[in-house]
Design a protein around this motif. Sequence first.
Motif, short mmCIF file in Angstrom:
data_model
loop_
_atom_site.label_atom_id
_atom_site.label_comp_id
_atom_site.label_asym_id
_atom_site.label_seq_id
_atom_site.Cartn_x
_atom_site.Cartn_y
_atom_site.Cartn_z
N LEU A 1 -7.87 -3.92 -1.36
CA LEU A 1 -7.63 -4.17 0.08
C LEU A 1 -8.63 -5.21 0.59
O LEU A 1 -9.81 -5.13 0.26
CB LEU A 1 -7.81 -2.88 0.88
N ASN B 1 -4.51 -1.04 -5.23
CA ASN B 1 -5.64 -0.13 -5.33
C ASN B 1 -6.52 -0.30 -4.10
O ASN B 1 -6.51 -1.36 -3.47
CB ASN B 1 -6.49 -0.45 -6.56
N GLU B 2 -7.31 0.75 -3.80
CA GLU B 2 -8.18 0.68 -2.62
C GLU B 2 -9.12 -0.51 -2.69
O GLU B 2 -9.34 -1.19 -1.70
CB GLU B 2 -8.98 1.98 -2.50
N ASN B 3 -9.64 -0.79 -3.88
CA ASN B 3 -10.60 -1.90 -3.97
C ASN B 3 -9.95 -3.28 -3.87
O ASN B 3 -10.60 -4.29 -3.79
CB ASN B 3 -11.46 -1.77 -5.24
N TRP C 1 0.85 -1.21 0.00
CA TRP C 1 0.00 0.00 0.00
C TRP C 1 0.87 1.24 0.00
O TRP C 1 0.66 2.18 -0.76
CB TRP C 1 -0.92 -0.05 1.23
#
Lengths: 365, 284
Positions: free
Chosen positions: B277, B273-275, B267
């Motif tokens: 996580l 990417n955030e999606n 991260w």
Amino acid sequence: MAGERVMVIGSGPAGLSATKELTNMGFNVILVERESYLGGTPKKLKYSLLFPELRPATEVIDPLVKSVQESKNVKFYMESIVEGAKEEGNGFVVNIKDKTGKVTSEKVNAIIAASGFEHFDSRRKYEYGYGIVPNIYQISDIERMLSENKLVTTKGTPPKRVAILLCVGSRDATVGNTYCSRVCCAVSVKQAMEIKERIPDAVVHIYYMDIRTYGLMEDKLYWKSQLEYRVGYIRGRISEFMRGPNDTVIIKGEDTMNLNRALVVPYDMVILANGMEVGLGSKQVAKALGLQFEEHGFIRPSDPDRLPVQSTRKGIFLAGALTGPKTISDSITEGYAAAMKAYEYVTKGIWDESSFGKAVEVVKH
Amino acid sequence: MFMGKKMATRSVLELPDDPRFMDMAYEEQGAVSEEERNLSSLKPEDRETAVKFWQAVKSDFRFDEYLRGCLNCGVCTSGCPAAKFYDFGPREMIQYMMRDEADKIWEFVNKKVWACVQCYTCSMRCPFNNEIAGLIMVLREYSVQFALESAKEILAPYRRVLYTVMTMGNQVTPDMIQPEAFPDWGPQAVEESKNMDVYRKSIPVDLMQRTDIGWHPSLQTAVEMMTIMFESGVMDSIKKVDPDLYDMIEDIYQDRKSQLEEIKEKWEKHELNENELPDSWLDL
Ligand SMILES: Cc1cc2nc3c(=O)[nH]c(=O)nc-3n(C[C@H](O)[C@H](O)[C@H](O)COP(=O)(O)OP(=O)(O)OC[C@H]3O[C@@H](n4cnc5c(N)ncnc54)[C@H](O)[C@@H]3O)c2cc1C
Ligand code: SF4
Ligand code: SF4
Ligand code: SF4
């Protein structure tokens, strides 16, 4: 010496005895009593026989009441309370309020507070079910039932199995009273004998942690109840009561002489030996007169050892159960003592000082 | 309150229970502390642990606050649900404590202490305001820390519970509600339990609709929770009574920790990417 006046608040054994002595010494007494009759708690609850001599309460209280009633030197304020005492000259001006709200002022040279005690209300020990489960009474209820000859269960018949539980509301941190009420052992043993006297085939059990029939009462009460009446003593404090079939009461306790032996036993009637508390009456008096409380909530004498009947405010004396649990004879004796102290104070200005409770604590690091 | 001195158990002269001999014993060995005097009924190999155990309990910071005194009134025992069914009573324990009876405490923790159901009736009613149920808890904690046989025995059936608490943060999962664990079930309950899966799925609110887990901590929460268990010494106690379970949990802990580290690193390097996580460790 004519015209000296002392106010006595409360007309129980202590207040009556103080009043009687003061008038004997030639003083005038202003007697303030909350109730409509003289005689205090023994009259209010209609005590039956008194411990330890097992003689009718009227034999002790009535002569006191009579001599005070007949005295020409006593001015009565019945159904009245005091509302504050202001120092003035060599004494106090006290406001007295009667039940209609009318306020009268009296000028007195000294005051004796003898406003007594009140019984612990067993409803505060909710697990005992007093007031909810039928056939559970307090020793303070039983006195009247005995003196009026009405000792019966809800069925209208005399009880055949009776349990008396000691120390209700005393020696119990859960209700905030960690002291011993001193008279309830003797009252309970006395009541057990009175019950056996009336109902010889009844089973009477006393549940106790310690039996405090101290001094000369040991054989007059504790031994006698066993020798002559076969009262049973079971060591342990009952923890809860349940309603049984037919309005019986089932007790739960531990027989602490037999490790871990639980007791679940039915009785026809249960009597709670409720203790003594300072009560609202004496709290009101203390507030009106600016007196101090000791750690258990009773009124604090200026020195519990040396000056037990002298209050913490100059010119005010104490007598009876407002300074702690006491017997009738103790209360009468304190009435004498307070009268004598008040006499010395009014005629000679004697007021002893004490260092009790005033020592400054030095903290050492 | 009590003497907390360190002691090596010396052998106390054992003489017939007769006042004349008692006098001789006193002359011979001087004043003997209560703890020592009371050990003769124990097996010699137990004596030292018994005293160490009792001293550990007495020096616990809660002990003097919880144990105040005793009127010997029996209110605690007569209201105790456990005393009704077992040869057990809280007054008995308080008396042993008040009298410094190391041997009786030892007997007590090796069996009776586990009879209590921690209902706290005794504590609430004790007229001396003793914290009785709390004292029982202290004895139990030390039984686990000392890895007493009684503690091992009592905890064995709770292995799975300990495991779920330590790893997932909740005690029981629906699939643990099984007939074997509840011998008192009737036939109806047994029959119903076979369809747990279906029932669970048909619950119309979001309860994860599965039977192998009751709560869904995120990976970060799970790691934090386990860290607390390790740091606070809870895992140390488990290590002594159930080393296998300890190893198992330790492995899972290390795994999760490194997974979390890995994700954090990626991260920070903007490789995720955030999606991407994970919601929780279950998705990993
Ligand atoms: C159930 C029971 C049985 C007992 N039996 C015996 C026995 O057999 N023998 C024995 O020796 N002792 C016995 N005692 C103890 C005895 O009751 C007391 O020792 C005695 O009553 C104390 O006397 P007293 O004058 O201090 O207080 P009390 O008798 O309480 O009198 C106080 C008086 O002050 C009045 N008062 C209160 N507040 C105010 C106020 N604010 N303003 C004006 N007046 C006020 C009250 O109305 C009352 O008249 C018994 C006690 C109990 C609980
Ligand atoms: S006098 Fe007896 S019953 Fe009353 S509080 Fe004391 S020990 Fe209890
Ligand atoms: S907490 Fe334990 S010892 Fe206390 S009453 Fe409940 S079961 Fe008995
Ligand atoms: S209730 Fe409290 S005072 Fe009474 S026996 Fe139990 S521990 Fe002692």
